[in-house]
Scaffold this active site. Structure first.
Site, PDB file in Angstrom:
ATOM      1  N   PRO B  94      -3.023  -2.013   1.564  1.00 17.42           N
ATOM      2  CG  PRO B  94      -4.870  -3.045   2.551  1.00 17.42           C
ATOM      3  CD  PRO B  94      -4.083  -2.968   1.286  1.00 17.42           C
ATOM      4  CG  HIS B  95       1.349   0.131   3.712  1.00 16.90           C
ATOM      5  ND1 HIS B  95       0.749   0.356   2.490  1.00 16.90           N
ATOM      6  CD2 HIS B  95       2.221   1.145   3.888  1.00 16.90           C
ATOM      7  CE1 HIS B  95       1.267   1.453   1.952  1.00 16.90           C
ATOM      8  NE2 HIS B  95       2.154   1.957   2.783  1.00 16.90           N
ATOM      9  CB  SER B  96       0.032   1.427   9.324  1.00 13.03           C
ATOM     10  OG  SER B  96       0.076   2.725   9.886  1.00 13.03           O
TER      11      SER B  96
END
Lengths: 87, 175
Positions: B94-96
Site C-alpha cells: 500500500p502506498h500513495s
C-alpha cells in the site's frame, strides 16, 4: 523494442517491476527501452510489450501491445521466463 | 617505469575499493532509518483489507513518516483502482503519492496471523507500507524491498515472521 511496466500511479510497483526487467535484460544482454506508466496513460501509450499485474492486464487486453501479467514483480526468474518466451 | 606504473595502478585500485567500501557503509547508514522497529507489527488480526491497510499506514504515521491524509489516500487508491498493489502472492504494497503527505521516506511492515481477502478474490498475508518522498529518492528503498520479495526463501520467512526482530533480520541482510 519498448517495454512498459504499469501500475496504478506509475510510481511504486511499476518502478519495482522496471528494475526487475532491466536487471534481466542486462543479464541477457538484450537492449530494450523500459518505461513506467500509470494505468490511465498505459492504454494509449506506444509500446511493444506491457508488463503489469493480473488486474490491469485483464483491463489492458486489446491494446496494440502484447500484455502479460506478472505474479511476483520482484521475481527475476518469472520475468526472465516471460521475456524468453517473447523475445 | 614499469614498477611506478604498477604502484600507481595498485594505488588507484586500493583507492577505488576504499571508496566503494565507504559508499557501501554510507548506504547501510542511510537505509537503517527506513524501517523503524516501531513500524513493524506481527501476528495481527484484522477485520478486512481496509482495516489492514489503515493499520499498516498508522505505523508510518506513528514513526513520523507520513500524515493521516496519506493513509486515507492509500485506502482511497485501492477503492478506486482495485487491489493492484498486490506485488507478489499474498504481498501488498500500500502506498500513495509523495504529495499526499509524506514527511520522510520509509516503510512499515504488517504481518497478519492469517491471510485475508484483499479487495476482491486475492489473498494477502503481508503488507509493506511505502512512503516515498520523490521519484528518485525512493529507488533505493524499492530496491531493498524488491530484494527481499524476489527471494523466495526470505519472502517465506517474512510472511511467517512472528516478531519484529524476525522481520528486521530478514531486511538486515539487504539494508
Amino acid at each position: 523494442m519498448k517495454i512498459l511496466t504499469v501500475c496504478g500511479m506509475g510510481f511504486g510497483s511499476s518502478m519495482m517491476l522496471k528494475m526487475t526487467v532491466e536487471s534481466v535484460l542486462q543479464e541477457k544482454g538484450i537492449k530494450a527501452e523500459v518505461e513506467t506508466a500509470d494505468f490511465g496513460t498505459a492504454s494509449s501509450a506506444e509500446a511493444d510489450l506491457i508488463l503489469t499485474n493480473e488486474e490491469f492486464a485483464k483491463q489492458l487486453q486489446g491494446s496494440k501491445a502484447k500484455v502479460v501479467a506478472i505474479q511476483n514483480i520482484a521475481d527475476k526468474e518469472e520475468v526472465k521466463q516471460v521475456l524468453e518466451e517473447l523475445l | 617505469m614499469e614498477i611506478l606504473a604498477r604502484i600507481t595502478a595498485e594505488n588507484i585500485g586500493a583507492k577505488a575499493s576504499q571508496q566503494g567500501r565507504i559508499r557501501a557503509e554510507k548506504e547501510v547508514i542511510a537505509l537503517k532509518g527506513l524501517l523503524d522497529s516501531k513500524a513493524i507489527q506481527t501476528n495481527i488480526q484484522v477485520n478486512d483489507w481496509e482495516d489492514a491497510v489503515r493499520r499498516c499506514g498508522k505505523l508510518l504515521v506513528e514513526t513520523g513518516k507520513v500524515t493521516e491524509s496519506y493513509v486515507q489516500a492509500m485506502v482511497q487508491n485501492i477503492h478506486e483502482l482495485g487491489p493492484y498493489m498486490i506485488i507478489a502472492p499474498e504481498v501488498a504494497l500500500p502506498h500513495s503519492r509523495p504529495e499526499d503527505g509524506v514527511r520522510k521516506k520509509g516503510i512499515s511492515v504488517l504481518v497478519l496471523d492469517e491471510s485475508i481477502t484483499f479487495a476482491g478474490e486475492k489473498r494477502v498475508k503481508l503488507l509493506i507500507g511505502l512512503a516515498a518522498t520523490d521519484k528518485d529518492s525512493h529507488m533505493n528503498l524499492l530496491q531493498q524491498v524488491a530484494e527481499v520479495i524476489g527471494d523466495e526463501e526470505r519472502l517465506k520467512r517474512l510472511k511467517n515472521a512472528g516478531s519484529a526482530a524476525e522481520v528486521e533480520a530478514v531486511f538486515e541482510h539487504s539494508f
